[in-house]
Scaffold this active site. Sequence first.
Site, PDB file in Angstrom:
ATOM      1  N   ASP A  30       4.193  49.894   3.948  1.00 42.58           N
ATOM      2  CA  ASP A  30       4.354  48.444   4.037  1.00 42.58           C
ATOM      3  C   ASP A  30       3.005  47.852   4.444  1.00 42.58           C
ATOM      4  OD1 ASP A  30       5.016  45.750   5.073  1.00 42.58           O
ATOM      5  OD2 ASP A  30       7.084  46.415   4.862  1.00 42.58           O
ATOM      6  N   HIS A 100      14.522  47.604  -1.512  1.00 40.00           N
ATOM      7  CA  HIS A 100      13.674  48.603  -0.863  1.00 40.00           C
ATOM      8  C   HIS A 100      14.296  48.995   0.474  1.00 40.00           C
ATOM      9  CE1 HIS A 100      12.469  44.513   0.071  1.00 40.00           C
ATOM     10  NE2 HIS A 100      12.255  44.942   1.310  1.00 40.00           N
TER      11      HIS A 100
HETATM   12  P1  5GP Z   1      11.886  42.538   3.313  1.00 43.77           P
HETATM   13  O1  5GP Z   1      11.537  41.409   4.207  1.00 43.77           O
HETATM   14  O2  5GP Z   1      12.195  42.053   1.898  1.00 43.77           O
HETATM   15  O3  5GP Z   1      12.957  43.450   3.830  1.00 43.77           O
HETATM   16  O4  5GP Z   1      10.613  43.448   3.247  1.00 43.77           O
HETATM   17  C1  5GP Z   1       9.549  43.207   2.385  1.00 43.77           C
HETATM   18  C2  5GP Z   1       8.359  43.943   2.931  1.00 43.77           C
HETATM   19  O5  5GP Z   1       7.400  44.035   1.905  1.00 43.77           O
HETATM   20  C3  5GP Z   1       7.693  43.237   4.105  1.00 43.77           C
HETATM   21  O6  5GP Z   1       7.773  44.069   5.261  1.00 43.77           O
HETATM   22  C4  5GP Z   1       6.258  43.013   3.637  1.00 43.77           C
HETATM   23  O7  5GP Z   1       5.298  43.270   4.632  1.00 43.77           O
HETATM   24  C5  5GP Z   1       6.124  43.975   2.479  1.00 43.77           C
HETATM   25  N1  5GP Z   1       5.223  43.524   1.440  1.00 43.77           N
HETATM   26  C6  5GP Z   1       5.190  42.304   0.859  1.00 43.77           C
HETATM   27  N2  5GP Z   1       4.241  42.264  -0.089  1.00 43.77           N
HETATM   28  C7  5GP Z   1       3.667  43.501  -0.104  1.00 43.77           C
HETATM   29  C8  5GP Z   1       2.618  44.077  -0.879  1.00 43.77           C
HETATM   30  O8  5GP Z   1       2.002  43.456  -1.738  1.00 43.77           O
HETATM   31  N3  5GP Z   1       2.307  45.374  -0.620  1.00 43.77           N
HETATM   32  C9  5GP Z   1       2.946  46.099   0.335  1.00 43.77           C
HETATM   33  N4  5GP Z   1       2.580  47.357   0.502  1.00 43.77           N
HETATM   34  N5  5GP Z   1       3.950  45.594   1.071  1.00 43.77           N
HETATM   35  C10 5GP Z   1       4.299  44.304   0.856  1.00 43.77           C
END
Ligand code: 5GP
Length: 141
Positions: A30, A100
């Site tokens: 992440d 994810h």
């Molecule tokens: P959610 O909030 O949808 O459960 O988690 C999405 C995660 O994706 C977040 O923790 C955020 O930091 C990560 N994230 C968003 N954009 C990117 C990216 O471009 N690359 C990576 N490696 N992680 C990302």
Amino acid sequence: MENCIFCKIINQEIPSYKIFEDEKVYAFLDISQATKGHTLVVPKQHVTDIFEYDEDLAADVFARIPKIARALEQAFPEMEGLNILNNNKELAYQSVFHSHVHLVPRYSKKDDFSIHFGNHTDQRTPEEMQAIADKIKEQVK
Ligand code: 5GP
Ligand code: ZN
């Protein structure tokens, strides 16, 4: 899927710190490391959230998680725990709409990460609990 940031990562169109890849899943750091080693495990097939998985896809994704968990544990012996988290829809903190699973290694109670369920054990009667269970049970297909 076009304009999906995780599809672009899977297709190497944008860079990532890859941990593991096979024909079904892609796992990478992440970008915002809640703790050291915070990893995302994503199905290569674009699905928005858990409601779009079929059993095979769910099995494919979860089957890979224990070995990635063990890899984190081996890589960071100071790790003392691991939270596995999957957010679905905006209200539940989903911000990237390619499903994810977060693996968040835990090192200390002071980690910048928390989950709070609260204690609500005395808030519903046995009848209410049974009615809730029955309502869900009828829909499990
Ligand atoms: P959610 O909030 O949808 O459960 O988690 C999405 C995660 O994706 C977040 O923790 C955020 O930091 C990560 N994230 C968003 N954009 C990117 C990216 O471009 N690359 C990576 N490696 N992680 C990302
Ligand atoms: Zn996608």
